[in-house]
Design a protein around this motif. Structure first.
Motif, PDB file in Angstrom:
ATOM      1  N   LEU A  74       0.822  -1.210   0.000  1.00 54.07           N
ATOM      2  CA  LEU A  74       0.000   0.000   0.000  1.00 54.07           C
ATOM      3  C   LEU A  74       0.859   1.265   0.000  1.00 54.07           C
ATOM      4  N   TYR A  75       1.978   1.235   0.701  1.00 53.09           N
ATOM      5  CA  TYR A  75       2.844   2.411   0.832  1.00 53.09           C
ATOM      6  C   TYR A  75       4.143   2.241   0.039  1.00 53.09           C
ATOM      7  N   ARG A  76       4.068   1.502  -1.061  1.00 53.68           N
ATOM      8  CA  ARG A  76       5.284   1.202  -1.820  1.00 53.68           C
ATOM      9  C   ARG A  76       5.943   2.446  -2.399  1.00 53.68           C
ATOM     10  N   SER A  77       5.199   3.528  -2.592  1.00 54.49           N
ATOM     11  CA  SER A  77       5.787   4.735  -3.174  1.00 54.49           C
ATOM     12  C   SER A  77       6.763   5.422  -2.222  1.00 54.49           C
TER      13      SER A  77
ATOM     14  N   GLY B 100      12.386   5.643   0.887  1.00 59.21           N
ATOM     15  CA  GLY B 100      12.712   6.598   1.943  1.00 59.21           C
ATOM     16  C   GLY B 100      12.560   5.995   3.326  1.00 59.21           C
ATOM     17  N   LEU B 101      11.518   5.177   3.506  1.00 57.77           N
ATOM     18  CA  LEU B 101      11.283   4.563   4.813  1.00 57.77           C
ATOM     19  C   LEU B 101      12.391   3.571   5.157  1.00 57.77           C
TER      20      LEU B 101
ATOM     21  N   GLU C   3       8.681  11.452  -7.084  1.00 57.72           N
ATOM     22  CA  GLU C   3       8.660  10.406  -6.068  1.00 57.72           C
ATOM     23  C   GLU C   3      10.002  10.295  -5.371  1.00 57.72           C
ATOM     24  N   ALA C   4      11.094  10.368  -6.150  1.00 55.37           N
ATOM     25  CA  ALA C   4      12.427  10.294  -5.559  1.00 55.37           C
ATOM     26  C   ALA C   4      12.686  11.490  -4.644  1.00 55.37           C
ATOM     27  N   ALA C   5      12.261  12.683  -5.085  1.00 52.11           N
ATOM     28  CA  ALA C   5      12.463  13.878  -4.266  1.00 52.11           C
ATOM     29  C   ALA C   5      11.666  13.794  -2.967  1.00 52.11           C
ATOM     30  N   PHE C   6      10.447  13.266  -3.060  1.00 52.92           N
ATOM     31  CA  PHE C   6       9.623  13.123  -1.858  1.00 52.92           C
ATOM     32  C   PHE C   6      10.256  12.131  -0.884  1.00 52.92           C
ATOM     33  N   ASN C   7      10.743  11.002  -1.405  1.00 59.11           N
ATOM     34  CA  ASN C   7      11.394  10.018  -0.546  1.00 59.11           C
ATOM     35  C   ASN C   7      12.610  10.615   0.138  1.00 59.11           C
ATOM     36  N   LEU C   8      13.397  11.375  -0.614  1.00 61.34           N
ATOM     37  CA  LEU C   8      14.588  11.995  -0.044  1.00 61.34           C
ATOM     38  C   LEU C   8      14.225  13.006   1.037  1.00 61.34           C
ATOM     39  N   ALA C   9      13.166  13.793   0.778  1.00 58.35           N
ATOM     40  CA  ALA C   9      12.759  14.802   1.746  1.00 58.35           C
ATOM     41  C   ALA C   9      12.190  14.182   3.022  1.00 58.35           C
ATOM     42  N   MET C  10      11.591  12.993   2.907  1.00 62.37           N
ATOM     43  CA  MET C  10      10.987  12.359   4.067  1.00 62.37           C
ATOM     44  C   MET C  10      11.986  11.595   4.935  1.00 62.37           C
ATOM     45  N   VAL C  11      13.195  11.352   4.423  1.00 63.04           N
ATOM     46  CA  VAL C  11      14.180  10.586   5.190  1.00 63.04           C
ATOM     47  C   VAL C  11      14.470  11.228   6.548  1.00 63.04           C
TER      48      VAL C  11
ATOM     49  N   LEU D  28      14.793  -0.491  -3.842  1.00 62.19           N
ATOM     50  CA  LEU D  28      14.390  -1.018  -2.535  1.00 62.19           C
ATOM     51  C   LEU D  28      14.966  -2.412  -2.312  1.00 62.19           C
ATOM     52  N   GLY D  29      14.957  -3.232  -3.360  1.00 64.82           N
ATOM     53  CA  GLY D  29      15.529  -4.565  -3.242  1.00 64.82           C
ATOM     54  C   GLY D  29      17.021  -4.536  -3.005  1.00 64.82           C
ATOM     55  N   VAL D  30      17.728  -3.594  -3.645  1.00 62.00           N
ATOM     56  CA  VAL D  30      19.180  -3.470  -3.427  1.00 62.00           C
ATOM     57  C   VAL D  30      19.464  -3.100  -1.970  1.00 62.00           C
ATOM     58  N   LEU D  31      18.645  -2.214  -1.396  1.00 59.18           N
ATOM     59  CA  LEU D  31      18.844  -1.799  -0.010  1.00 59.18           C
ATOM     60  C   LEU D  31      18.590  -2.937   0.975  1.00 59.18           C
ATOM     61  N   LEU D  32      17.615  -3.776   0.659  1.00 57.59           N
ATOM     62  CA  LEU D  32      17.170  -4.778   1.622  1.00 57.59           C
ATOM     63  C   LEU D  32      17.749  -6.161   1.396  1.00 57.59           C
TER      64      LEU D  32
END
Length: 364
Positions: free
Chosen positions: A32-35, A39-40, A163-171, A329-333
């Motif tokens: 549901l929150y994959r976008s 960042g999460l 989407e990338a900018a939002f993820n970066l800003a939410m970190v 996300l897969g590379v990170l995890l």
């Protein structure tokens, strides 16, 4: 023999049911929150690495945890922003210059290999179809990599940039929530877990935490150290764009041996197009050999040791496979998930051996 009283199968079965339920809920939330998952997860990694230091500062300084976390995140964001403003444009421009050199380097390598190719054609050792296929691939590489205007306009034309900018800003926000409310989150998890499962959960958390600290913290620290060594070494031998190549190669060390491949490839492109000569190429080989020796004998054993317990082939395969299926996300995890899974299986084995499946009486 397995201690049947210690490794109670009914208790472990209830624990498995709880884990399956929690895992199902987490998978649903991830979908549901994959976008915002990138960042999460980046915030989770940062929080996990920084948590011991935050705990130490909270005990040493008379400052409330939330205030201390807020101050530290503000300082880190400010320093990272300054570093990005000063360093990233330079590295990006150097990388762009290297990409622009690829067609020329490919053509030069093709000219160097022409006598060998002619000999292979004349002797019929290599089929003509194989040689022609190789040339087609090289021409395709020139066409793709030569389109540098595509590289320049990539971030301005793709819808993923928002989407990338939002993820970066939410970190920073996610990181603050995870670090500042750590005790509340832990109490919440504990309150939702049956009391008789708390000892088993502590065993799992402690063992997995020991390995993940080596994998997550250790791999990033090793990559940072190798980046410094590569940049210093390439600068000493006067390799063009050596700082950018060293930084990129060091970052690629997160995947074992990928730093060697990327460093040699980028260095070869620069050397072929800039006419640096064989001496610089030998210098590159010496730098890579020295850094790899330091990594194998000193850096990785001192930082990670044998706590991870993962073979490099497993790490490489996991990163590429998870990256294929789940992207960044897969590379990170990939490595944390595989490391946690290996430790979990090691912990589960005594309980499984105490299960009815393993304890069936032998056939008469």
């Amino acid at each position: 023999m397995v201690d049947q009283q210690q490794y109670s199968w009914p208790l472990f079965r209830r624990f498995l049911i709880l884990c399956l339920g929690v895992g199902t809920v987490l998978m649903l939330l991830t979908y549901l929150y994959r976008s915002i998952m990138v960042g999460l997860m980046a915030s989770a990694v940062i929080s996990y690495i920084a948590s011991p230091g935050i705990n130490y500062l909270c005990e040493a300084l008379p400052i409330a945890r939330k205030t201390l976390v807020g101050i530290l995140i503000f300082l880190v964001v400010t320093i990272c922003t300054l570093g990005a403003v000063l360093g990233i444009p330079y590295i990006y421009q150097e990388l762009l210059n290297i990409v622009q050199m690829i067609p020329e380097a490919t053509a030069y390598a093709e000219r160097l290999a022409k006598p060998l190719i002619d000999w292979a054609r004349h002797s019929k050792i290599v089929p003509d179809e194989t040689i022609e296929a190789g040339f087609r691939k090289m021409n395709l590489l020139q066409h793709v990599m030569g389109a540098t205007d595509t590289m320049d306009g990539l971030f301005s034309r793709t819808p993923k940039v928002l989407e990338a900018a939002f993820n970066l800003a939410m970190v920073p926000l996610f990181t603050y929530m995870m670090l500042a409310d750590k005790d509340d989150l832990r109490s919440l998890v504990k309150s939702w877990t049956p009391h008789d499962l708390h000892p088993l959960m502590r065993v799992f958390v402690a063992r997995i935490d020991r390995v993940l600290r080596a994998v997550v913290k250790g791999q990033f620290l090793v990559a940072f150290v190798l980046s410094i060594f590569y940049m210093a070494g390439f600068s000493l031998i006067d390799l063009p764009s050596g700082i950018a190549i060293g930084a990129i190669a060091g970052i690629c060390r997160v995947v074992p041996y990928f730093d060697v491949l990327v460093g040699l490839l980028l260095s070869s492109i620069v050397i072929l197009t800039q006419g640096s000569g064989i001496a610089v190429f030998i210098g590159v080989l010496i730098v890579v050999a020295v850094v790899q020796s330091l990594d194998g004998m000193i850096i990785t054993p001192r930082i990670i040791g044998d706590r991870a317990g993962l073979h490099p082939i497993v790490v490489i395969a996991s990163v590429f496979s998870f990256g294929h299926w789940f992207g960044l996300l897969g590379v990170l995890l990939a490595v944390p998930i595989v490391a946690a899974a290996v430790v979990a299986l090691q912990i589960c084995l005594p309980y499984l051996q105490n299960s009815p499946f393993y304890r069936l009486p032998p056939p008469s």
